[in-house]
Design an enzyme around this catalytic site. Structure first.
Site, PDB file in Angstrom:
ATOM      1  N   ASP A  42       3.964 -14.919  11.206  1.00 34.55           N
ATOM      2  CA  ASP A  42       2.589 -15.178  10.901  1.00 34.55           C
ATOM      3  C   ASP A  42       1.506 -13.965  11.337  1.00 34.55           C
ATOM      4  O   ASP A  42       1.078 -13.841  12.304  1.00 34.55           O
ATOM      5  CB  ASP A  42       1.967 -16.595  11.814  1.00 34.55           C
ATOM      6  N   HIS A  70      -1.956  10.420  -0.098  1.00 36.13           N
ATOM      7  CA  HIS A  70      -2.253   9.387  -0.654  1.00 36.13           C
ATOM      8  C   HIS A  70      -2.136   9.009  -1.994  1.00 36.13           C
ATOM      9  O   HIS A  70      -1.547   8.304  -2.661  1.00 36.13           O
ATOM     10  CB  HIS A  70      -3.605   8.533  -0.047  1.00 36.13           C
ATOM     11  N   GLU A 109       0.700  -1.317   0.059  1.00 29.80           N
ATOM     12  CA  GLU A 109      -0.025  -0.082  -0.004  1.00 29.80           C
ATOM     13  C   GLU A 109       0.914   1.266  -0.018  1.00 29.80           C
ATOM     14  O   GLU A 109       1.724   1.411   0.988  1.00 29.80           O
ATOM     15  CB  GLU A 109      -0.839  -0.172   1.248  1.00 29.80           C
ATOM     16  N   LYS A 161      -7.313  -0.841  11.708  1.00 31.30           N
ATOM     17  CA  LYS A 161      -6.617  -1.103  10.528  1.00 31.30           C
ATOM     18  C   LYS A 161      -5.375  -0.342  10.105  1.00 31.30           C
ATOM     19  O   LYS A 161      -4.302  -0.617   9.755  1.00 31.30           O
ATOM     20  CB  LYS A 161      -7.746  -0.931   9.276  1.00 31.30           C
TER      21      LYS A 161
END
Ligand code: MEV
Length: 396
Positions: A286, A384, A86, A270
């Site tokens: 993991d 962004h 991202e 998030k």
């Protein structure tokens, strides 16, 4: 962790070429830049190693390997490797680290690396079965400990047994949930605790006359928490057109929104995982386990909450605090088998799972802060989309 005497601060890294960054990275590591370049050219993993790692391998799948500079954690300067697809995550992370270092950097602490294996036991008299298990705790712990003598030599091993009665109102089926608590030292610990759980389950059957069901770790690793905090002067957070105090108030108000509304809390969290997961991927850990644990912990009170909280203190400084489970390892699995994962650990200078847990959580609090600062001022899309443009020409 790395040498406390050298600075992790770098400016203008975004203007360098990858090759120039590798040169600086080689200097940081006191390594040969050509060795690093050839490692990265092969995606950090050769075909044979990929084939040995998992099943049905057809090829390898590359992702960018980046480094976020500027971090100070408990007085030590560190660089944090991040593997993520991202745009703007790495920039946000290093930018927030730069602001926080103006207040002295991040503070962090982590619990002992205790993982829990759950053993489900079906039986008629739950209270009696529980009593029998607890009376034989020492023997059961001894059997569990014998499954991993290397762990015992490293100071780890089984620590405790607990048992809870569970009643299913839908099926009327009752069972006992036994928790085996194990100090897994520098491993993530899944294999160690699952092996121990499978070893003691038949003994528990014999003791209680019950029948065991599942024997597996829980990813709600709530005995293995990491806590990260910072205190940042308001001026460090100012942004063109947005006075420092307004930014602080904006971040605090965004925190309150997440504290009150699970819809917002999910997105807030998030933003934390935006920093955590890339460190886990870079180090061959993991990340699904940590994701599962993070969200289960966020909902532990019965209502889904943010893992971090931000406030303004009496001096007008912004404070931030994150607490989350962090089941990570620096030994076993891909952490050692993947050459780029070994490099990632070396960049951070981490030797223990505890150190890695702290760094991953710190990256999480940094990306979280960067998101809230942007969201409460100019919005997320401006920065962004600017970074997103860089890859537009690649879109087919
Ligand atoms: C995007 O990847 C992450 C954010 O949505 C996090 C947040 O809203 O806090 C910007």
């Amino acid at each position: 962790m790395t040498d406390a005497t050298r600075s992790s601060r770098r400016s203008g890294w975004n203007k360098l070429t990858p090759s120039e960054r590798v040169k600086e990275l080689a200097e940081w590591l006191d390594a040969d830049p050509n060795d690093l370049r050839s490692l990265f050219e092969g995606g950090g993993l050769d075909a044979a190693a990929a084939d040995a790692l998992v099943e049905n391998v057809c090829g390898r799948y590359a992702l960018p390997f980046s480094v976020a500079p500027n971090f100070t954690i408990d007085g030590r300067d560190v660089w944090i490797p991040m593997v993520v697809e991202e745009p703007s995550v790495v920039a946000a992370c290093s930018n927030a680290a730069r602001m926080v270092r103006e207040g002295g950097g991040f503070r962090a602490e982590a619990d002992d690396p205790i993982m829990i294996c759950q053993i489900q036991l079906f039986c008629d008299d739950l209270a009696k079965a529980r009593e029998a298990i607890l009376e034989n705790k020492a023997r059961l712990l001894d059997i569990a400990g014998k499954q991993d003598e290397a762990l015992a030599r490293n100071g780890g091993g089984p620590r405790d047994l607990e048992a809870r009665e569970m009643r299913d109102p839908e099926t009327d089926e009752n069972f006992l949930v036994v928790h085996l608590l194990v100090d897994v030292r520098d491993a993530m610990g899944a294999n160690a605790v699952n092996t121990m759980g499978e070893a003691i389950a038949p003994e528990i059957e014999k003791l209680t006359g019950g029948v065991y069901g599942l024997r597996i770790l829980t990813n709600l690793a709530d005995r293995r928490l990491v806590r990260v905090s910072f205190e940042c002067p308001a001026e460090a957070l100012a942004l063109k057109g947005y006075p420092a105090e307004q930014v602080v108030d904006g971040v605090v108000s965004a925190s309150r929104f997440a504290e009150l509304d699970p819809y917002r809390a999910a997105t807030h969290n998030k933003g934390i995982m935006n920093g955590v997961d890339p460190v886990l991927v870079a180090t061959g850990n993991d990340w699904r386990a940590v994701e599962a644990g993070a969200h289960a912990y966020a909902a532990k009170s019965g209502r889904y909450k943010p893992l971090s909280v931000f406030r303004k203190n009496a001096e007008g400084r912004l404070t931030g605090r994150l607490e989350m489970p962090m089941a990570v390892g620096v030994v076993g699995g891909a952490t050692r088998a993947h050459p780029a994962a070994r490099l990632a650990l070396e960049i951070m200078g981490v030797k223990t799972a505890r150190d890695l847990a702290i760094l991953a959580a710190t990256a999480g609090l940094a990306t979280n802060l960067a998101s809230l600062r942007a969201l409460s001022t100019e919005g997320i899309q401006k920065g962004h989309m600017r970074l997103h443009q860089r890859s537009r020409h690649l879109q087919k």
